[in-house]
Design an enzyme around this catalytic site. Structure first.
Site, mmCIF file in Angstrom:
data_model
loop_
_atom_site.group_PDB
_atom_site.id
_atom_site.type_symbol
_atom_site.label_atom_id
_atom_site.label_comp_id
_atom_site.label_asym_id
_atom_site.label_seq_id
_atom_site.Cartn_x
_atom_site.Cartn_y
_atom_site.Cartn_z
ATOM 1 N N LYS A 1 35.714 41.039 34.622
ATOM 2 C CA LYS A 1 36.487 40.719 33.410
ATOM 3 C C LYS A 1 35.637 39.838 32.504
ATOM 4 O O LYS A 1 35.163 38.790 32.916
ATOM 5 C CB LYS A 1 37.778 40.002 33.790
ATOM 6 C CG LYS A 1 38.562 39.552 32.574
ATOM 7 C CD LYS A 1 39.922 38.994 32.965
ATOM 8 C CE LYS A 1 40.649 38.465 31.752
ATOM 9 N NZ LYS A 1 41.970 37.929 32.108
ATOM 10 N N LYS B 1 37.208 45.264 32.642
ATOM 11 C CA LYS B 1 38.019 44.881 31.485
ATOM 12 C C LYS B 1 37.190 44.077 30.499
ATOM 13 O O LYS B 1 36.571 43.104 30.920
ATOM 14 C CB LYS B 1 39.193 44.040 31.973
ATOM 15 C CG LYS B 1 40.093 43.585 30.865
ATOM 16 C CD LYS B 1 41.159 42.683 31.409
ATOM 17 C CE LYS B 1 41.875 42.069 30.225
ATOM 18 N NZ LYS B 1 42.705 40.978 30.601
#
Ligand code: PBG
Length: 323
Positions: A195, A248
């Site tokens: 992320k 992400k």
């Protein structure tokens, strides 16, 4: 053998033929729909930067989940907006907290829908950071204990899967241990493994009211410049017990979806984040692009890159267009 014996256009002549040789397909089965739940009754407030997405009270959320399930979408992921925020995000671990109530209501009213919860404190803390603050910094190891409590409270409320999104070191292992100790060894963990500290989260922070009140998240989320480091993050999460690993955002990180799928051969999820959604919606509204076609092309590319699952605010539209 090359041209003129080889003619690549032969298999592109008409739609039937193109359908036969198509390598990648989008299906509602691939999708996870993010939803925002807030206190109250009868509330369905559209998020201005994410048209078509709403902050909903639990009663409205249950109705929404019924329509999601009837479209053939297998899963939702829940984000909570609490009544009160405080320094330690205490509503986030409360058995009567907003996500815990939402999970209970969905599980007792909607059949055949996987309820995944986002495990992170930024929505619940007054400072908007993802954990315990010590000297203006997020303390990793103190945050782990909080995450264990949050994950456990979600699962005790009936969550089918938990998804830690805070990027603390060791959180997957800590959550796995906490769940196993209470007998929840069959609850999968979908880790937000790679992320990045991304500007693409802008609209989400309005939707979840979770913008940090000082500083930013660069001391825990990853530097967008780093790819090898993402592989190390994934490797550690796999060792700690992650069942599904996520990249992400998705669009700017397709190389990593590919590398992670190639290297680890395990279920990979891609998060088509809020900014990726809002850009399409804004350009569509201005009349500059065909929003549906651009959206389908983006999501298909994520699958082609190696994503098995896609978390997307477009989930309902995709299900409508592909069924
Ligand atoms: C953190 C979290 C964020 C998103 C999902 N979980 C925001 C952040 O890290 O700042 C972003 C999702 C999106 O932009 O769609 N709880």
């Amino acid at each position: 053998m090359a041209f003129p014996v080889q003619r690549m256009r032969r298999l592109r002549q008409n739609d039937t033929l193109r359908r036969m040789v198509r390598e990648t397909k989008l299906s509602p089965d691939d999708l996870i729909y993010p939803l925002f739940v807030r206190p109250g009754k009868g509330i369905r407030n559209e998020i201005s930067s994410m048209p078509g997405n709403y902050q909903m009270s639990v009663d409205e959320l249950v109705k929404e989940c019924e329509s999601v399930a009837s479209l053939g979408i297998p899963a939702v992921i829940l984000f909570g907006i609490p009544e009160h925020k405080d320094e330690h995000g205490s509503e986030g671990v409360d058995s009567e907290g907003i996500v815990q109530q939402a999970v209970q209501a969905i599980k007792s009213n909607v059949k055949d829908l996987m309820v995944i919860t986002d495990v992170c404190f930024c929505e619940y803390t007054s400072h908007g950071h993802c954990g315990w603050i010590e000297n203006q910094e997020v303390d990793n190891d103190k945050t782990l204990a909080m995450l264990q409590q949050m994950a456990l409270s979600h699962v005790q409320a009936g969550a089918d899967m938990v998804a830690p999104s805070d990027m603390m070191d060791g959180r997957v292992g800590a959550i796995r241990q906490a769940l196993d100790e209470k007998g929840y060894h069959n609850i999968p963990i979908m880790s937000y493994a790679a992320k990045f500290a991304s500007a693409f989260y802008g609209p989400f922070r309005e939707a979840a009211d979770s913008a940090p009140q000082f500083g930013d998240r660069r001391a825990y989320q990853m530097d967008p410049a780093n790819g090898d480091e993402a592989l190390r993050e994934v490797e550690l999460d796999v060792q700690e017990g992650a069942d599904i690993v996520m990249v992400k955002p998705a669009l700017s990180y397709m190389d990593l979806i590919w590398r992670i799928k190639e290297r680890f051969a395990m279920p990979v999820a891609a998060y088509n984040v809020s900014g990726e959604y809002s850009m399409v919606k804004a350009a569509e509204k201005a009349g500059w692009i065909d929003g549906d076609r651009v959206m389908l092309e983006m999501l298909l590319s994520m699958k082609r890159a190696g994503a098995d699952l896609i978390l997307t605010y477009f989930a309902k539209t995709v299900a409508e267009l592909t069924s």
